[in-house]
Every structure is written in C-alpha cells, then in structure tokens.
Design an enzyme around this catalytic site. Sequence first.
Site, mmCIF file in Angstrom:
data_model
loop_
_atom_site.group_PDB
_atom_site.id
_atom_site.type_symbol
_atom_site.label_atom_id
_atom_site.label_comp_id
_atom_site.label_asym_id
_atom_site.label_seq_id
_atom_site.Cartn_x
_atom_site.Cartn_y
_atom_site.Cartn_z
ATOM 1 N N LYS A 25 0.845 -1.215 0.000
ATOM 2 C CA LYS A 25 0.000 0.000 0.000
ATOM 3 C C LYS A 25 0.871 1.252 0.000
ATOM 4 C CE LYS A 25 -2.780 0.450 3.704
ATOM 5 N NZ LYS A 25 -2.553 1.700 4.455
ATOM 6 N N ARG A 126 -8.982 11.614 12.237
ATOM 7 C CA ARG A 126 -7.539 11.411 12.445
ATOM 8 C C ARG A 126 -6.774 12.737 12.440
ATOM 9 N NH1 ARG A 126 -5.550 6.442 9.104
ATOM 10 N NH2 ARG A 126 -3.785 6.728 10.514
ATOM 11 N N GLN A 172 4.499 9.104 7.183
ATOM 12 C CA GLN A 172 3.533 9.942 6.451
ATOM 13 C C GLN A 172 3.916 11.407 6.571
ATOM 14 O OE1 GLN A 172 -0.379 8.926 7.844
ATOM 15 N NE2 GLN A 172 -0.294 6.881 6.955
ATOM 16 N N ASP A 318 2.041 -1.260 11.947
ATOM 17 C CA ASP A 318 0.758 -1.754 11.424
ATOM 18 C C ASP A 318 0.500 -3.218 11.781
ATOM 19 O OD1 ASP A 318 0.180 0.707 10.315
ATOM 20 O OD2 ASP A 318 1.048 0.210 8.374
ATOM 21 N N LYS A 345 -4.603 5.489 14.697
ATOM 22 C CA LYS A 345 -4.665 4.800 13.393
ATOM 23 C C LYS A 345 -6.131 4.777 12.933
ATOM 24 C CE LYS A 345 -0.289 4.038 12.995
ATOM 25 N NZ LYS A 345 0.464 4.770 11.977
ATOM 26 N N ARG A 390 -7.466 -3.648 9.684
ATOM 27 C CA ARG A 390 -6.514 -4.551 10.334
ATOM 28 C C ARG A 390 -7.109 -5.206 11.584
ATOM 29 N NH1 ARG A 390 -2.418 -3.672 6.927
ATOM 30 N NH2 ARG A 390 -1.800 -1.526 6.502
HETATM 31 C C1 S3P Z 1 2.529 4.707 6.279
HETATM 32 C C2 S3P Z 1 3.067 5.090 7.487
HETATM 33 C C3 S3P Z 1 2.533 4.644 8.784
HETATM 34 C C4 S3P Z 1 1.625 3.422 8.628
HETATM 35 C C5 S3P Z 1 0.659 3.573 7.487
HETATM 36 C C6 S3P Z 1 1.399 3.765 6.176
HETATM 37 C C7 S3P Z 1 3.113 5.247 5.040
HETATM 38 O O1 S3P Z 1 1.767 5.698 9.353
HETATM 39 O O2 S3P Z 1 0.919 3.195 9.829
HETATM 40 O O3 S3P Z 1 -0.171 2.440 7.370
HETATM 41 O O4 S3P Z 1 2.814 4.723 3.950
HETATM 42 O O5 S3P Z 1 3.896 6.214 5.133
HETATM 43 P P1 S3P Z 1 2.435 6.875 10.235
HETATM 44 O O6 S3P Z 1 3.265 7.716 9.358
HETATM 45 O O7 S3P Z 1 1.264 7.621 10.790
HETATM 46 O O8 S3P Z 1 3.228 6.160 11.297
#
Ligand code: S3P
Length: 436
Positions: A25, A126, A172, A318, A345, A390
């Site tokens: 993803k 969120r 992120q 995750d 999350k 999840r």
């Molecule tokens: C992700 C970063 C994670 C993860 C999410 C995907 C990404 O989140 O939990 O499913 O693709 O950068 P956070 O940046 O909030 O830790």
Amino acid sequence: MSGQRDWSSRPGGALHGSLQVPGDKSVSHRALMLASIAEGSSRIRGFLEGEDTRATAAVLTQLGVRIETPSSGERLVHGVGLHGLRGTTQPLDCGNAGTGMRLLAGLLAGQAFDSRLMGDASLSKRPMRRVTEPLASMGARIDTRDGLPPLDIHGGQPLRGIRYELPVASAQVKSALLLAGLYAAGETEIIEPHPTRDYTERMLAAFGWPVVFSPGHATLEGGHALRATDVDVPADFSSAAFFLVAASIVPGSELRLQSVGLNPRRTGLLQALQLMGADITIEREREAGGEPVGDLLVRHAPLHGIELPEAIVPDMIDELPVLFIAAAVASGRTIIRGAAELRVKESDRIATMATGLRALGAQIEETPDGAIIQGGRLGGGVIETHLDHRIAMSFAVAGLVAAAPVRINDCGHVATSFPGFLALANGCGFKLGDAG
Ligand code: S3P
C-alpha cells in the site's frame, strides 16, 4: 467503500499453501503520486487494487493526470510534470486513507491552485496538525476543522525549505514534508526520532531527484525534475503478517508467502515472532525494483510471551494488532510499550484490540502506550472493528484457534488494503464466511 459485511471465523484445521498477497500500500500510493508529477509515462506493476490506493488514483485523475489500467494490478501513469497538475473545485476524496491524505497535503501545499481533501468517517477523526503545522512553517496555508479533515489548502503560497525534527516517528509526515520540499526554495531536512519506512526517499531517487538519506534522516532541495520510471511494487509485508501469525498459531500449518517486501523498516514483526519462538525462514532473498524481497516460509511453532523491544515498534506499527492475537494465545505474558501511535490509526487500535480480546475471554490490560497481555485460550464472541481493516483481519486469525465462532462486525474496510483476503484465507484453510 464495500458493504458493511459481518464475518464469522472458526477453526478449520492446519493451514497449507503458497500464497501471493497483494501489492504494498505504501509503495503503491507513492508510485502514483511521483509518477503523476514526473515527466513522461511510468508503468506501475504489482499495484495494490485496494480502495485506499484507488482513492489516490481517483484524486490524481481529478487533478488532470491520465492514469490507464492496462490490467488488474497495473497502472500506466502519464505524468504531467512538477507544475502540470490542474485544480478542481470538487473536493478530493481520500476515502479511508491516512497515507493518501497526508502525502497529498504535502504535494498540494505547493500548487498554484486551492484544493480540499476530505475522507470517510474514520479518516475524518484522524489528526492532521502533525502535517499542517510543519507545512505552515514552510509557508503553506491549510485550514482544518480543529486539526481534523477536511483540509482546505490555499494554493499560490511560496514555500521555503525547513529543517524539521519530527516529534513522533511517522513516515507519512516525513513524506508530506519531502513532497512539499520539491516545490520549496532551498533545502528541506527531516530528522526522525526513530527511522521510518524510506520509500519516498528511495522512490524520489529512482525518479531522478537528488535526495540524501540515511536511516532517520533525509534532505532534498527544490527546483529539480522527476523523470518517469517503472515501479515494481513488492507484496505487502503488512498483509503477509496475518498469515505469518495464523500459520504460527495453528498446529500442523505450513505456509509460503511469495515475493514479500522485506524493507527492514517494515519487518519488525518477523523479529517479534522469532523472539516468541516462531518458525519463519526467509527464502530466495533478492532485490526487485530497488527493494529487498523474499519468500517467507512459516510453520507452526509454540509461541511464548515476550517484552517487546520498544526499538522495533516503529518497524511493525501496522502489525501490532495481529501481534496482540499471537500474544493472547502464547504461553506467558507479553508486554508492549512505546506504541501510543496505535491510538491514532484507522481506529484506536489499543482500545479496539483490548475490547475485542476481552470479548473472547482474554486477559489484557490496556496502558496508555501499549498493553499487557496474558496468554491463554480464546473463546468465541462478537468483535466490533470500528471500521478498521486490520482489526477485522486480526480477529479472523483469532477465530482459527477460538473455542467457539468469532463474529466480526463491519468487515467492509478490509478492501481498503487487502482485496481478496477472504478468498485467499479460505483457500489455505481458514473457515471464514459471512456471518449472515
Ligand atoms: C505509512 C506510514 C505509517 C503506517 C501507514 C502507512 C506510510 O503511518 O501506519 O499504514 O505509507 O507512510 P504513520 O506515518 O502515521 O506512522
């Protein structure tokens, strides 16, 4: 979003087979975004046909990018160049995807036009200040509703690079700032409290943008161009995770998971399960599309409780919900700390898992940043997923070893990250179906 289906999961005996789980993803979102603002056409293979990544594709289409689907799991993205996106007066719907919304916020902060990013009921709860505040210090103007979506992004703001120390480990947030940094004057430098997944950095480099990065650190400057390139998306370790735990806890099981992405910032669960006594071997380790991949062979093994090393929590953020299941059926006690991020999350995953496990008779004590789980036997019961994919898949795994059926309400969101989970799971021995 697919329908609000309820599932029932019950024991089906040993699990067997060789499985290919869908594409990653995180990599799929980033490939779409970078290919869209690159010069030329990029082919993405192994693309995740999930609702989250399709929402990102739809947003980019609304912004004037032509994206073809030559076959399932494949996209041909005709890039419009760094300054070629076109504004729209329509809101841009990111669905359930935090990654989509936060990364797009960074990308859109540097555009000449205004845009509004919105999401579904879960995404609308969120926190977004973690991206809007540092983006504002780069010069962006973004309005939120008390820190929550929708995000109203005002275009035409000149951005300047910043040096930013992330208060929490978040790929992120890092990625949003790096994407804004493409449009900023000068250097954008990100320092992380703990290294997080580095797909944005790796992929920017693959698209020809100079970026200097090492674990926990990334620097780039604005004013370059992205050149189209093809992207091979590995299978998502986070999707493989459900099967790693399932085969570990069901006696007699043996599963092989093919071509799984093994970026070290994603594989903390492997270490955690191995500390618990799991029997998992990596086979045919190789590189594909600049990422380490391998096949994972997992056989049943009796698991015991552990004190989860805090340092690996960000590398399995995750996968913690399914680790809770492993801990609940292991012998002895498992202590999880340093995982407060789970509370923001797709649901509050500490609370959702604790409530669900208690409904199945497990002993679990919730703490602000984790849980203390006493392993034992699980019974049947009813689980609320709180629209979290999840959580649904984790309790589908729990049902394999529960003494009575586990009913899991609202499993429609599984399609956000793992389309075809039901068929793949049943194909290797799960007994998972509509609860009716
Ligand atoms: C992700 C970063 C994670 C993860 C999410 C995907 C990404 O989140 O939990 O499913 O693709 O950068 P956070 O940046 O909030 O830790």
